[in-house]
Design a protein around this motif. Structure first.
Motif, PDB file in Angstrom:
ATOM      1  N   SER A 159       0.819  -1.217   0.000  1.00 16.15           N
ATOM      2  CA  SER A 159       0.000   0.000   0.000  1.00 16.15           C
ATOM      3  C   SER A 159       0.847   1.258   0.000  1.00 16.15           C
ATOM      4  O   SER A 159       0.449   2.282  -0.554  1.00 16.15           O
ATOM      5  CB  SER A 159      -0.945   0.010   1.209  1.00 16.15           C
ATOM      6  OG  SER A 159      -0.231  -0.141   2.416  1.00 16.15           O
ATOM      7  N   ILE A 160       2.028   1.223   0.641  1.00 18.37           N
ATOM      8  CA  ILE A 160       2.900   2.402   0.722  1.00 18.37           C
ATOM      9  C   ILE A 160       4.348   1.951   0.614  1.00 18.37           C
ATOM     10  O   ILE A 160       4.727   0.915   1.167  1.00 18.37           O
ATOM     11  CB  ILE A 160       2.710   3.151   2.063  1.00 18.37           C
ATOM     12  CG1 ILE A 160       1.317   3.774   2.142  1.00 18.37           C
ATOM     13  CG2 ILE A 160       3.746   4.262   2.243  1.00 18.37           C
ATOM     14  CD1 ILE A 160       1.012   4.411   3.486  1.00 18.37           C
ATOM     15  N   VAL A 166       4.670  -0.910   3.403  1.00 19.33           N
ATOM     16  CA  VAL A 166       3.534  -1.236   4.257  1.00 19.33           C
ATOM     17  C   VAL A 166       2.689  -2.291   3.556  1.00 19.33           C
ATOM     18  O   VAL A 166       2.285  -2.117   2.407  1.00 19.33           O
ATOM     19  CB  VAL A 166       2.693   0.027   4.555  1.00 19.33           C
ATOM     20  CG1 VAL A 166       1.449  -0.345   5.346  1.00 19.33           C
ATOM     21  CG2 VAL A 166       3.529   1.043   5.320  1.00 19.33           C
ATOM     22  N   VAL A 167       2.438  -3.390   4.276  1.00 21.86           N
ATOM     23  CA  VAL A 167       1.644  -4.495   3.725  1.00 21.86           C
ATOM     24  C   VAL A 167       0.603  -4.903   4.759  1.00 21.86           C
ATOM     25  O   VAL A 167       0.684  -4.544   5.926  1.00 21.86           O
ATOM     26  CB  VAL A 167       2.529  -5.717   3.373  1.00 21.86           C
ATOM     27  CG1 VAL A 167       3.578  -5.350   2.342  1.00 21.86           C
ATOM     28  CG2 VAL A 167       3.179  -6.306   4.624  1.00 21.86           C
ATOM     29  N   ASN A 168      -0.371  -5.681   4.316  1.00 23.73           N
ATOM     30  CA  ASN A 168      -1.368  -6.211   5.227  1.00 23.73           C
ATOM     31  C   ASN A 168      -0.690  -7.107   6.265  1.00 23.73           C
ATOM     32  O   ASN A 168       0.181  -7.908   5.932  1.00 23.73           O
ATOM     33  CB  ASN A 168      -2.413  -7.003   4.432  1.00 23.73           C
ATOM     34  CG  ASN A 168      -3.635  -7.324   5.267  1.00 23.73           C
ATOM     35  OD1 ASN A 168      -3.612  -8.218   6.099  1.00 23.73           O
ATOM     36  ND2 ASN A 168      -4.705  -6.587   5.031  1.00 23.73           N
ATOM     37  N   THR A 169      -1.115  -6.978   7.515  1.00 22.24           N
ATOM     38  CA  THR A 169      -0.473  -7.719   8.611  1.00 22.24           C
ATOM     39  C   THR A 169      -0.529  -9.230   8.381  1.00 22.24           C
ATOM     40  O   THR A 169       0.428  -9.949   8.708  1.00 22.24           O
ATOM     41  CB  THR A 169      -1.141  -7.364   9.956  1.00 22.24           C
ATOM     42  OG1 THR A 169      -0.920  -5.970  10.215  1.00 22.24           O
ATOM     43  CG2 THR A 169      -0.562  -8.182  11.097  1.00 22.24           C
ATOM     44  N   GLU A 170      -1.634  -9.710   7.809  1.00 25.68           N
ATOM     45  CA  GLU A 170      -1.767 -11.155   7.573  1.00 25.68           C
ATOM     46  C   GLU A 170      -0.688 -11.693   6.616  1.00 25.68           C
ATOM     47  O   GLU A 170      -0.358 -12.867   6.640  1.00 25.68           O
ATOM     48  CB  GLU A 170      -3.149 -11.491   7.007  1.00 25.68           C
ATOM     49  CG  GLU A 170      -4.276 -11.512   8.030  1.00 25.68           C
ATOM     50  CD  GLU A 170      -4.739 -10.126   8.417  1.00 25.68           C
ATOM     51  OE1 GLU A 170      -4.349  -9.159   7.721  1.00 25.68           O
ATOM     52  OE2 GLU A 170      -5.474 -10.002   9.421  1.00 25.68           O
ATOM     53  N   ARG A 171      -0.114 -10.804   5.795  1.00 23.94           N
ATOM     54  CA  ARG A 171       0.882 -11.246   4.824  1.00 23.94           C
ATOM     55  C   ARG A 171       2.302 -10.806   5.195  1.00 23.94           C
ATOM     56  O   ARG A 171       3.242 -11.031   4.431  1.00 23.94           O
ATOM     57  CB  ARG A 171       0.557 -10.689   3.430  1.00 23.94           C
ATOM     58  CG  ARG A 171      -0.811 -11.062   2.901  1.00 23.94           C
ATOM     59  CD  ARG A 171      -1.061 -12.572   2.850  1.00 23.94           C
ATOM     60  NE  ARG A 171       0.017 -13.326   2.274  1.00 23.94           N
ATOM     61  CZ  ARG A 171       0.196 -13.502   0.954  1.00 23.94           C
ATOM     62  NH1 ARG A 171      -0.644 -12.949   0.106  1.00 23.94           N
ATOM     63  NH2 ARG A 171       1.198 -14.226   0.512  1.00 23.94           N
ATOM     64  N   ALA A 172       2.450 -10.170   6.355  1.00 26.02           N
ATOM     65  CA  ALA A 172       3.757  -9.632   6.729  1.00 26.02           C
ATOM     66  C   ALA A 172       4.807 -10.732   6.897  1.00 26.02           C
ATOM     67  O   ALA A 172       5.968 -10.581   6.475  1.00 26.02           O
ATOM     68  CB  ALA A 172       3.646  -8.819   8.019  1.00 26.02           C
TER      69      ALA A 172
END
Length: 802
Positions: A332-333, A346-352
């Protein structure tokens, strides 16, 4: 035709579902052509996922399954869902036997939420005399086999939808969120899937309008659950809505917007519980430029890649994004320096975790060569996006955050320059939203004030603030909120602000406290723009100033102690102010509300060489000697009059000893960067030695013992002179230290000092430029109302600076 979509909260048992049926019925009987898309009712999706997990673990899920059935049936025709409940039970039994489930099975299970919802609404509508049909979207929307986030096959889906609605009469109640593959396998459309279903229907049926019914009145300038001052936005363009959708607006999603943009179909966000409100209308028409809303992403993680050895190397971004693409991870960023030495995404926490593993593998060789130092994941973050923010004015919200001790980890702006995103620590989210919102939207800036000491000055100040607050908010757009009032033992706390009954409330509701308790209260309630006001005379309390400053408080003080302790403490306090970019104002420390300290600061800052400061610093002693010099009364009688009028401390020796004047003189000396200490001041004590150590009661009963000495002093003056108790700063004031002296002097009655009346104070500031003609500042030097008004002025000056 209008497409109406209802969310899960709207469809919950009780008032929600009743409102939905009422809205649909009204439109039907008003002759409107409508179709309805529904989400799963209540918390059905979450409950189905919990049942899946319980079955997978071999836990007892049957009791929760029965509760699920009861809620979904809602006392309406138990046989209605017989087929669906049997199918759900078989799926859960299979998962329980296998001890696991696939994404394909997961889609089949969660699909029951929408199926049960659509069947329920259809049946209720038919029972009430409306002509309605149940439409299973799995028969219409065909997708690929990406279970959990399937993508529609447009040509097939469009044909199916248009055929299904070709000769439609009455109301079609369509399941949102769910679809199927060409082979008939159940799929789901991912995040905001029901909205997506509705927007596809609107597109393929050339709908007049898509009405999205939620539990709020529309789209707001910020989430009203987090920002109480958030305002509803009446109109948005699709471009603005798309920006909001990309950055976390809960009721929008980019894929929902696109089908509407293609056909220029208006989207209206409405409230099920307030259907007469016109909501927010989103159209292709461009609205006025400017900041529209604050949007948040809070289920995200920041991945940082750092490496000194990457300096000057090209292709690092490409390698990072290859890892993301290979793992189907959306970024996303991204923020980086031009050197590519440090890169944050910055990524979705589920895919971190997947992203971290992929990056570590990709840069494995770089670790060995020490080109990459580390790759870290920070889950404790949130993203705030300022939709419509122009970089040219970004300094305003950014500065407001810094003032409130919220330091963004990184920020990023879009190529259009009309959207800026800030990555911040998650615990700072609510306060950051309120700070930014208060800064950039036309709402009152909220100032949260904690007042320590509510005696004569403090109590007067509180009453002044409460009586003036409404006028200040109307005229200046500043909302003064006194959230704390404290004395030496108790504190009254109210995040919404104390009332005019604060005196009785602190007696009945006050609680013991420490400074840490106040700081914690401010943090827990996300209070912004904090000001601590010290109206005590406590030497102990001033030691809290640094801690308050370090925790985002500006400080206003009528307490002289802080500026007259050791020079070491004086510098420590100034260093804390500079480091934390906070303000400390204390104009009332010298001369009550007179603009003395500010004048001296300005002269000194401009490079003016101040050569001497002389004046009557004490309103109490001004009153005493002004009267004694011209009246035929003994000193004790004049002193008693000052005591009776409240011009002195309860023990007047605190005024007569000269320490108060000395402290004021030292404060002015330090404003000129002089490093004098209090014990270096020459002070003439006006109390005879034999009266200095006795009790207050004994002193007050022996005031006549002062008469002989002061009568002698008075008579020994030159003709036409009067007595004044003055403080004088002199010497070479360009050096580290000056000469500080406090003494009783005789001056011509015609001089500026000699013409002083009542309890006024007067100050003469001699400078190199003005020569022998001093700058004179004169006015009321004592009184609770004057001092409180001066403190109030300092509060407003801090507000104005911020």
């Amino acid at each position: 035709m209008k497409i109406l979509k209802f969310g899960g909260k709207s469809l919950g048992n009780g008032k929600g579902i009743d409102q939905v049926i009422s809205i649909i019925a009204k439109k039907y009987f008003d002759g409107e052509t409508i179709s309805v898309v529904v989400s799963a009712r209540g918390n059905a999706t979450d409950e189905l996922l919990e049942l899946l997990e319980a079955a997978k673990k071999g836990s007892d899920y049957e009791s929760n399954l029965n509760l699920f059935k009861t809620y979904q049936t809602n006392n309406f025709c138990p046989s209605l869902f017989k087929t669906e409940f049997l199918s759900l039970e078989k799926l859960l039994e299979g998962v329980s036997l296998l001890g696991d489930y696939s994404e394909k099975i997961k889609d089949q299970v969660v699909a029951f939420g929408e199926i049960l919802s659509a069947k329920y609404v259809t049946s209720v509508l038919n029972e009430k005399g409306l002509k309605a049909r149940f439409v299973d979207a799995r028969e219409l929307i065909k997708t690929d086999a990406t279970f959990g986030n399937a993508q529609p096959i447009d040509s097939v889906t469009q044909k199916n939808i248009q055929k299904s609605f070709e000769n439609n009469e009455g109301i079609s109640v369509v399941t949102g969120f769910i679809a199927s593959t060409l082979q008939g396998e159940t799929t789901t459309l991912g995040r905001n899937g029901s909205n997506y279903t509705a927007s596809l229907l609107a597109n393929y049926l050339d709908a007049e309008e898509f009405q999205n019914f939620t539990h709020v009145d529309g789209i707001y300038t910020a989430n009203p659950d987090l920002v109480s001052d958030a305002k509803k936005i009446e109109r948005l363009s699709f471009n603005e809505a798309n920006e909001l959708a990309n950055f976390g607006a809960n009721i929008l999603h980019a894929k929902t917007i696109i089908p509407l943009v293609e056909k220029n179909i208006p989207l209206r966000i409405l409230n099920v519980f307030n259907p007469d409100n016109e909501g927010t209308l989103i159209t292709a028409e461009q609205t006025n430029e400017g900041i529209k809303s604050l949007s948040i992403l809070d289920n995200v993680s920041l991945i940082n890649l750092e490496g000194r050895g990457l300096l000057g190397k090209t292709g690092v971004d490409a390698r990072i994004f290859k890892v993301m693409a290979d793992n189907a991870i959306s970024v996303s960023i991204i923020s980086q320096g031009s050197s590519e030495r440090g890169i944050g995404i910055v990524v979705n926490t589920e895919r971190a975790s997947d992203a971290l593993i992929g990056l570590e593998k990709e840069f494995e060789t770089d670790f060995y060569t020490r080109d990459v130092n580390k790759i870290t994941v920070d889950d404790d973050i949130s993203v705030i996006s300022i939709i419509g923010q122009d970089l040219s004015t970004f300094h305003k919200p950014y500065t407001a955050l810094i003032r409130n001790k919220i330091v963004p980890i990184l920020f990023n702006n879009t190529s259009t320059g009309r959207n800026i995103s800030l990555v911040i620590k998650k615990p700072d989210l609510k306060r950051a939203l309120n700070v930014i919102h208060g800064e950039i939207f036309g709402v009152s800036k909220k100032i949260n004030i904690a007042i320590f000491g509510h005696g004569l000055v403090g109590g007067t100040l509180i009453d002044q603030i409460l009586s003036s607050a409404k006028t200040i908010e109307e005229k200046k757009g500043i909302k003064l909120n006194v959230f704390a009032i404290a004395n030496s033992t108790k504190i009254l706390l109210n995040k919404k602000g104390v009332t005019n009954n604060w005196k009785s409330e602190i007696t009945t509701n006050g609680i013991p406290y420490t400074i840490q308790d106040i700081i914690q209260f401010a943090n827990e309630n996300h209070l912004e723009n904090l000001i601590a006001v010290d109206n005590t005379a406590s030497k102990d309390f001033v030691t809290n100033y640094v801690e308050l400053i370090e925790n985002s408080f500006d400080v206003v003080s009528s307490n002289k102690v802080a500026n007259t302790l050791s020079y070491e403490f004086y510098k420590k306090l100034r260093n804390a102010l500079e480091k934390n970019q906070k303000n400390y104002l204390y104009e009332t420390n010298v001369g009550a509300g007179l603009p003395l300290i500010d004048t001296i600061k300005l002269l000194h800052l401009s490079g003016e060489n101040i050569t001497k400061i002389k004046g009557v610093f004490s309103g109490s002693l001004s009153f005493i000697f002004n009267h004694f010099s011209v009246e035929e009364k003994p000193f004790s009688e004049v002193l008693q009059g000052a005591i009776s009028n409240g011009f002195t401390e309860p023990d007047p020796r605190e005024d007569l000893c000269g320490n108060d004047v000395a402290r004021k003189l030292l404060i002015l000396a330090r404003e000129l960067d002089l490093q004098n200490e209090f014990d270096e001041i020459q002070i003439q004590n006006l109390i005879p030695e034999k009266l200095q150590q006795i009790s207050t009661e004994a002193f007050l009963s022996n005031l006549e013992a002062l008469d002989e000495y002061y009568e002698t002093v008075k008579l020994s003056q030159k003709q036409g002179n009067v007595l004044r108790y003055v403080g004088e700063l002199s010497g070479d004031l360009q050096q580290d230290k000056g000469n500080l002296e406090v003494k009783l002097v005789s001056v011509p009655e015609s001089s500026a000092l000699g013409q002083l009346k009542g309890s006024d104070s007067i100050f003469e500031i001699y400078t190199e430029s003005y020569g022998e003609r001093p700058i004179v500042i004169q006015g009321a030097g004592a009184g609770a109302s004057v001092t409180a008004r001066g403190v109030f002025g300092d509060i407003l000056r801090i507000v104005d600076k911020n």
